[in-house]
Design a protein around this motif. Structure first.
Motif, PDB file in Angstrom:
ATOM      1  N   UNK A  76     -19.549  44.791-109.996  1.00  0.00           N
ATOM      2  CA  UNK A  76     -20.325  45.718-108.524  1.00  0.00           C
ATOM      3  C   UNK A  76     -20.158  44.741-108.078  1.00  0.00           C
ATOM      4  N   UNK A  77     -20.123  43.210-108.017  1.00  0.00           N
ATOM      5  CA  UNK A  77     -19.222  42.172-107.053  1.00  0.00           C
ATOM      6  C   UNK A  77     -18.342  42.596-106.496  1.00  0.00           C
ATOM      7  N   UNK A  78     -17.612  42.927-107.181  1.00  0.00           N
ATOM      8  CA  UNK A  78     -16.045  42.816-107.013  1.00  0.00           C
ATOM      9  C   UNK A  78     -15.928  44.274-106.026  1.00  0.00           C
ATOM     10  N   UNK A  79     -16.663  44.686-106.241  1.00  0.00           N
ATOM     11  CA  UNK A  79     -16.948  46.379-105.251  1.00  0.00           C
ATOM     12  C   UNK A  79     -16.824  46.126-103.856  1.00  0.00           C
ATOM     13  N   UNK A  80     -18.407  44.840-103.662  1.00  0.00           N
ATOM     14  CA  UNK A  80     -18.999  44.963-102.488  1.00  0.00           C
ATOM     15  C   UNK A  80     -17.840  44.208-102.232  1.00  0.00           C
ATOM     16  N   UNK A  81     -17.251  42.562-102.333  1.00  0.00           N
ATOM     17  CA  UNK A  81     -15.987  41.811-102.019  1.00  0.00           C
ATOM     18  C   UNK A  81     -15.257  42.832-101.052  1.00  0.00           C
ATOM     19  N   UNK A  82     -14.342  42.987-102.162  1.00  0.00           N
ATOM     20  CA  UNK A  82     -13.195  44.335-101.718  1.00  0.00           C
ATOM     21  C   UNK A  82     -13.544  45.076-100.002  1.00  0.00           C
ATOM     22  N   UNK A  83     -14.963  46.041-100.286  1.00  0.00           N
ATOM     23  CA  UNK A  83     -14.985  46.651 -99.320  1.00  0.00           C
ATOM     24  C   UNK A  83     -15.601  45.425 -98.215  1.00  0.00           C
ATOM     25  N   UNK A  84     -16.769  44.820 -97.971  1.00  0.00           N
ATOM     26  CA  UNK A  84     -16.162  43.417 -97.164  1.00  0.00           C
ATOM     27  C   UNK A  84     -14.935  43.387 -96.773  1.00  0.00           C
ATOM     28  N   UNK A  85     -13.668  42.918 -96.875  1.00  0.00           N
ATOM     29  CA  UNK A  85     -13.334  42.632 -96.909  1.00  0.00           C
ATOM     30  C   UNK A  85     -12.587  43.117 -96.017  1.00  0.00           C
ATOM     31  N   UNK A  86     -12.417  45.204 -97.091  1.00  0.00           N
ATOM     32  CA  UNK A  86     -11.330  46.313 -96.193  1.00  0.00           C
ATOM     33  C   UNK A  86     -12.320  46.234 -94.261  1.00  0.00           C
ATOM     34  N   UNK A  87     -13.453  46.068 -94.353  1.00  0.00           N
ATOM     35  CA  UNK A  87     -14.606  46.601 -92.745  1.00  0.00           C
ATOM     36  C   UNK A  87     -13.928  45.372 -92.276  1.00  0.00           C
ATOM     37  N   UNK A  88     -13.783  43.653 -92.869  1.00  0.00           N
ATOM     38  CA  UNK A  88     -13.346  42.678 -92.025  1.00  0.00           C
ATOM     39  C   UNK A  88     -11.677  43.049 -91.149  1.00  0.00           C
ATOM     40  N   UNK A  89     -10.928  43.869 -92.337  1.00  0.00           N
ATOM     41  CA  UNK A  89      -9.337  43.792 -91.525  1.00  0.00           C
ATOM     42  C   UNK A  89      -9.645  45.265 -90.507  1.00  0.00           C
ATOM     43  N   UNK A  90     -10.422  45.980 -91.028  1.00  0.00           N
ATOM     44  CA  UNK A  90     -10.719  47.312 -90.058  1.00  0.00           C
ATOM     45  C   UNK A  90     -11.415  46.353 -88.409  1.00  0.00           C
ATOM     46  N   UNK A  91     -12.147  45.890 -89.225  1.00  0.00           N
ATOM     47  CA  UNK A  91     -13.095  45.111 -86.983  1.00  0.00           C
ATOM     48  C   UNK A  91     -11.854  43.716 -86.489  1.00  0.00           C
ATOM     49  N   UNK A  92     -11.219  43.578 -87.145  1.00  0.00           N
ATOM     50  CA  UNK A  92      -9.926  42.630 -85.911  1.00  0.00           C
ATOM     51  C   UNK A  92      -9.098  43.176 -85.891  1.00  0.00           C
ATOM     52  N   UNK A  93      -8.431  44.820 -86.364  1.00  0.00           N
ATOM     53  CA  UNK A  93      -7.549  46.025 -85.807  1.00  0.00           C
ATOM     54  C   UNK A  93      -8.504  46.756 -84.706  1.00  0.00           C
ATOM     55  N   UNK A  94      -9.336  47.006 -85.352  1.00  0.00           N
ATOM     56  CA  UNK A  94     -10.335  47.645 -83.564  1.00  0.00           C
ATOM     57  C   UNK A  94     -10.270  46.570 -82.475  1.00  0.00           C
ATOM     58  N   UNK A  95     -10.904  45.047 -82.672  1.00  0.00           N
ATOM     59  CA  UNK A  95     -10.928  43.785 -81.837  1.00  0.00           C
ATOM     60  C   UNK A  95      -9.437  43.928 -81.108  1.00  0.00           C
TER      61      UNK A  95
END
Length: 482
Positions: free
Chosen positions: A109-128
């Motif tokens: 569960x901790x691994x899934x949460x970390x990877x989700x957050x990492x994907x979201x960070x990449x998406x936000x950086x791309x949008x930015x």
């Protein structure tokens, strides 16, 4: 929507399979058993997150992710390691710019949460990054949009776009506005409520040299002095109870452009003094401030009152009047220009059809004739209200006369150039009792027949007449459907 793509790098196939099985349900997983295969995959696919084991024979995970950082800096980089030496962690952060350092054993569960957050960070950086690029390009783009919008406003408020008939008295008003628009002189618009004074004020602005600057409007009637002063001149934070933020007044907002002061005849005599000072000095002082601010605005005021009579009765300052009335322009009421009722009604209907998304073919001739007979004391505003109401209530594709308000159906027929001539004329002010009663009877008959769409049986039942008796009265008064 495509799933985020994740690359797993580990030289141990069992660990790689375990990681892939956990992440596969939520992410599009790619795997590599060595750094070289990993780089090949990165060259071929767009990967959002790279997860690498730290201890591998060819190179460490930090070394791999440092290379990834150089070539694909937008990817999120994660290290998995069974070792927690501080030097490894610091090295990973400094060299590879890792997003997260995961230690073994890890929880799914901790691994899934970390990877989700990492994907979201990449998406936000791309949008930015996209927004930053857009912002660089918006300077010219915004200027073009503003210019287009300004041109659209100029077209919409062009004097030729004001709806009227060829023989309308408004033609003379528009000629007057066209003559005074280029000159920086205050204008006082007079006329009854609903005659279109604000529309004319906007036309004046958009046909003047100030057309590229702001146009702001304020209805000054029935507004307390302090609130009106705050609206027009602005205030500082804490200047009075409720002033939680500073406010820029409308005079400052209109700097370089035009300010329209509607219902100017309603302001108190005490506020008239403050307004006069602003017009004389061409500067405003916000409430709670000691600093005066220069403003350059053209003032267009409007009133439905007779300000000269107000001056004689002591309710309006003469010096303020002459500051406002550089040129006076009077708008005649709708009853003095019945020839405008048809074109204005058709224009209002077209706008209402678009706004309400309810298509109709238009008015029947009888409906137009009834509207032309009515005096419209509320002027264009009342006409607009009635047309919108009729459109909403209309069961069919035509707006028929029976849908109109009874007060409109009871209107006089006298002196109406658009109505078919008949003898149902206005109730005479003099004459014999018989003549007056007959005139009133004719109007009642006509209104009742229109409401029942000229169904004589229904009209006779409502009026308590036989069909023969009704027919006799219709022949007597010359009442026939238009």
């Amino acid at each position: 929507m495509s799933r985020p793509r994740v690359l797993l790098v580990d030289d141990e196939p069992l660990s790689l399979e375990t990681l892939a099985r956990i992440l596969d349900e939520e992410f599009d997983v790619r795997t590599a058993t060595n750094p070289f295969d990993a780089e090949r995959i990165l060259e071929e696919d767009w990967i959002q997150v790279v997860i690498s084991d730290q201890r591998m024979p060819e190179m460490t995970g930090v070394e791999l992710l440092a290379r990834v950082r150089d070539r694909w800096p937008d990817m999120a980089r994660i290290i998995i390691s069974g070792y927690t030496e501080a030097e490894d962690i610091i090295d990973g952060i400094n060299r590879a710019g890792i997003h997260q350092y995961i230690t073994k054993p890890w929880h799914p569960d901790n691994l899934l949460l970390i990877v989700r957050n990492a994907c979201r960070l990449v998406e936000l950086q791309r949008e930015n990054a996209l927004l930053a690029l857009e912002m660089k390009m918006t300077g010219q783009s915004l200027e073009q949009r503003v210019a287009k919008q300004r041109e659209r406003l100029k077209r919409n408020f062009n004097l030729d776009a004001i709806v009227r008939s060829p023989e309308s008295p408004i033609n003379q008003v528009c000629d007057q506005i066209a003559q005074i628009a280029p000159y920086d002189i205050p204008v006082l618009l007079t006329g009854e409520s609903g005659t279109g004074k604000e529309l004319l004020a906007r036309a004046l602005h958009y046909n003047s040299p100030r057309a590229d600057k702001p146009f702001v409007a304020e209805n000054t009637g029935a507004m307390p002095d302090q609130l009106l002063e705050s609206e027009l001149f602005g205030h500082e934070k804490g200047a009075f109870t409720g002033a939680v933020n500073a406010r820029v007044g409308l005079f400052e907002q209109a700097d370089g452009g035009t300010i329209f002061l509607d219902e100017i005849g309603e302001v108190s005599t005490s506020f008239q003094v403050k307004l006069l000072r602003v017009l004389q000095e061409q500067e405003v002082r916000p409430i709670g401030s000691n600093r005066r601010r220069k403003v350059n605005v053209r003032v267009v005021a409007a009133t439905n009152r007779d300000l000269e009579q107000e001056i004689r009765e002591g309710r309006f300052r003469e010096d303020l009047y002459y500051r406002l009335a550089g040129v006076r322009v009077h708008l005649p009421p709708l009853r003095e220009r019945p020839m405008d009722i048809w074109p204005i009604a058709e224009h209002i209907l077209a706008e209402a059809v678009r706004d309400f998304a309810k298509p109709v073919e238009g008015f029947t001739q009888e409906a137009l004739d009834c509207m032309a007979r009515y005096s419209w004391p509320g002027n264009v505003r009342e006409l607009q209200n009635e047309i919108q109401r009729v459109l909403v209530l209309a069961p069919g594709h035509q707006l028929t006369a029976d849908l109109l308000d009874p007060r409109i159906l009871r209107a006089d027929d006298a002196d109406v150039p658009f109505a078919e001539p008949n003898r149902a004329e206005a109730l005479p002010a003099d004459g014999t009792l018989k003549d007056r009663v007959e005139a009133l009877e004719a109007r009642i008959l006509r209104e009742t027949l229109i409401r029942h769409q000229w169904n004589k049986t229904q009209a006779a039942d409502e009026l308590g007449l036989s069909r023969v008796g009704l027919r006799s009265k219709l022949e007597r008064y010359g009442l026939i459907p238009n």
